[in-house]
Design an enzyme around this catalytic site. Structure first.
Site, PDB file in Angstrom:
ATOM      1  N   LYS A 116       2.048  -0.980  -4.097  1.00  0.00           N
ATOM      2  CA  LYS A 116       2.814  -2.037  -3.426  1.00  0.00           C
ATOM      3  C   LYS A 116       2.187  -3.414  -3.638  1.00  0.00           C
ATOM      4  CE  LYS A 116       2.521  -0.361   0.701  1.00  0.00           C
ATOM      5  NZ  LYS A 116       2.033   1.009   0.885  1.00  0.00           N
ATOM      6  N   ARG A 126       6.832  -0.216   9.149  1.00  0.00           N
ATOM      7  CA  ARG A 126       6.233   1.076   8.848  1.00  0.00           C
ATOM      8  C   ARG A 126       6.658   2.146   9.824  1.00  0.00           C
ATOM      9  NH1 ARG A 126       1.708  -0.620   6.256  1.00  0.00           N
ATOM     10  NH2 ARG A 126       0.088   0.744   5.516  1.00  0.00           N
ATOM     11  N   ARG A 128     -12.234  -0.971   0.102  1.00  0.00           N
ATOM     12  CA  ARG A 128     -11.812  -0.969   1.500  1.00  0.00           C
ATOM     13  C   ARG A 128     -12.470   0.162   2.277  1.00  0.00           C
ATOM     14  NH1 ARG A 128      -5.356  -1.706   1.281  1.00  0.00           N
ATOM     15  NH2 ARG A 128      -5.554  -0.134   2.910  1.00  0.00           N
ATOM     16  N   ARG A 139      -3.999   8.599   6.376  1.00  0.00           N
ATOM     17  CA  ARG A 139      -2.982   7.578   6.100  1.00  0.00           C
ATOM     18  C   ARG A 139      -1.740   8.216   5.489  1.00  0.00           C
ATOM     19  NH1 ARG A 139      -6.562   3.850   2.582  1.00  0.00           N
ATOM     20  NH2 ARG A 139      -4.645   2.731   2.095  1.00  0.00           N
TER      21      ARG A 139
HETATM   22  P1  ATP Z   1      -1.914   0.219   0.273  1.00  0.00           P
HETATM   23  O1  ATP Z   1      -2.277  -1.171   0.620  1.00  0.00           O
HETATM   24  O2  ATP Z   1      -2.828   0.880  -0.636  1.00  0.00           O
HETATM   25  O3  ATP Z   1      -0.492   0.391  -0.154  1.00  0.00           O
HETATM   26  P2  ATP Z   1      -1.653   1.029   2.934  1.00  0.00           P
HETATM   27  O4  ATP Z   1      -0.196   0.858   2.859  1.00  0.00           O
HETATM   28  O5  ATP Z   1      -2.171   2.210   3.693  1.00  0.00           O
HETATM   29  O6  ATP Z   1      -2.190   1.143   1.505  1.00  0.00           O
HETATM   30  P3  ATP Z   1      -2.120  -1.552   4.146  1.00  0.00           P
HETATM   31  O7  ATP Z   1      -0.677  -1.847   4.119  1.00  0.00           O
HETATM   32  O8  ATP Z   1      -3.040  -2.538   3.570  1.00  0.00           O
HETATM   33  O9  ATP Z   1      -2.483  -0.189   3.454  1.00  0.00           O
HETATM   34  O10 ATP Z   1      -2.528  -1.252   5.666  1.00  0.00           O
HETATM   35  C1  ATP Z   1      -3.829  -0.874   6.016  1.00  0.00           C
HETATM   36  C2  ATP Z   1      -3.862  -0.423   7.445  1.00  0.00           C
HETATM   37  O11 ATP Z   1      -3.426  -1.488   8.304  1.00  0.00           O
HETATM   38  C3  ATP Z   1      -2.935   0.744   7.780  1.00  0.00           C
HETATM   39  O12 ATP Z   1      -3.514   1.989   7.499  1.00  0.00           O
HETATM   40  C4  ATP Z   1      -2.715   0.518   9.281  1.00  0.00           C
HETATM   41  O13 ATP Z   1      -3.835   0.933  10.031  1.00  0.00           O
HETATM   42  C5  ATP Z   1      -2.636  -0.990   9.378  1.00  0.00           C
HETATM   43  N1  ATP Z   1      -1.249  -1.484   9.234  1.00  0.00           N
HETATM   44  C6  ATP Z   1      -0.770  -2.284   8.235  1.00  0.00           C
HETATM   45  N2  ATP Z   1       0.537  -2.535   8.405  1.00  0.00           N
HETATM   46  C7  ATP Z   1       0.909  -1.874   9.520  1.00  0.00           C
HETATM   47  C8  ATP Z   1       2.144  -1.715  10.222  1.00  0.00           C
HETATM   48  N3  ATP Z   1       3.290  -2.294   9.802  1.00  0.00           N
HETATM   49  N4  ATP Z   1       2.148  -0.949  11.342  1.00  0.00           N
HETATM   50  C9  ATP Z   1       1.034  -0.362  11.792  1.00  0.00           C
HETATM   51  N5  ATP Z   1      -0.150  -0.457  11.189  1.00  0.00           N
HETATM   52  C10 ATP Z   1      -0.232  -1.202  10.065  1.00  0.00           C
HETATM   53 MG    MG Z   2      -1.286  -2.907   0.410  1.00  0.00          MG
END
Ligand code: ATP
Ligand code: MG
Length: 225
Positions: free
Chosen positions: A19, A93, A160, A171
């Protein structure tokens, strides 16, 4: 390129599906402003804000932060981008978050990166990020020009805290249980566009072609019906 109409997109996909990488390419190619919930949360942790300190444990354990906290944070950011086209990454999410977003505006398209879980697990452990910009590198298929350093700023890259095997599993569970229903939510609204593959560089041309078509269609729409 200038967009004549405002275009609002969401990018979805399991953790490590690319993403972040696809988002920066989209914002470079099409001028959409990229807003990443994960980047915003990590910036808060880095700056030791009250919010960051409160959320760090949750994030490090691979759990989602509470819906009301993240919804308020993201919606207030979006309010400042009222007249621009944007791309949301990492939000919504959960279905509750998608409903919160709907109270403010509707989404034109949802780009869903459908990458097998097997691929993801090995990928995340070879991932390095530039914290300030959110730029993502992978030592296997998208390495920085100089090992350990960001291409643009030359600053050090980090791994990270939540990219450890156990946390990655949690996750992925959270994704299955809480986020996959959001795909159904957008599918039923007719805005979901799924791209399947194991490599970002192979998925990207399809995303690019799709958005080129969508955005040129958008511009014609302003002249026609
Ligand atoms: P990647 O960035 O590799 O796609 P990801 O989607 O798990 O992985 P991030 O989007 O960076 O990672 O989010 C990291 C963490 O931040 C999540 O695991 C969660 O704890 C928190 N987080 C981020 N966005 C949300 C959201 N919309 N709702 C709840 N928690 C969130
Ligand atoms: Mg990301």
């Amino acid at each position: 390129m200038g967009l004549q109409t405002i275009f609002r997109a969401v990018i979805m996909g399991p953790p490590g599906s690319g993403k972040g990488t696809v988002s920066s390419r989209i914002s470079q190619s099409f001028g959409l402003k990229h807003l990443s919930s994960g980047d915003i949360l990590r910036a808060n942790i880095q700056a030791k804000t009250e919010l960051g300190l409160l959320m760090k444990a949750c994030i490090d354990q691979g759990q989602l932060v509470p819906d009301d906290v993240i919804s308020r944070l993201i919606l207030s950011n979006l309010k400042t981008m009222d007249h621009s086209s944007w791309l949301l990454d990492g939000f919504p999410r959960t279905v509750a978050q998608a409903e919160a977003l709907d109270t403010m505006c509707s989404v034109d398209t949802v780009i869903n990166l459908n990458v097998p879980f097997d691929t993801i697990k090995e990928r995340l452990t070879s991932r390095w990020v530039h914290l300030a910009s959110g730029r993502v590198y992978n030592i296997d298929f998208n390495p920085p020009k100089i090992p350990g350093l960001d291409d643009v700023t030359g600053e050090p890259l980090i791994q990270r805290d939540d990219d450890t095997p156990d946390t990655v599993s949690r996750r992925l569970k959270a994704y299955e249980n809480q986020t996959q229903p959001v795909l159904e939510y957008y599918r039923s609204k007719g805005v979901l566009e799924t791209f399947t593959g194991t490599e970002t560089n192979k998925i990207w041309p399809h995303v690019h072609a799709f958005l080129s078509k969508r955005l040129s269609g958008n511009q014609q729409d302003t002249g026609k019906a």
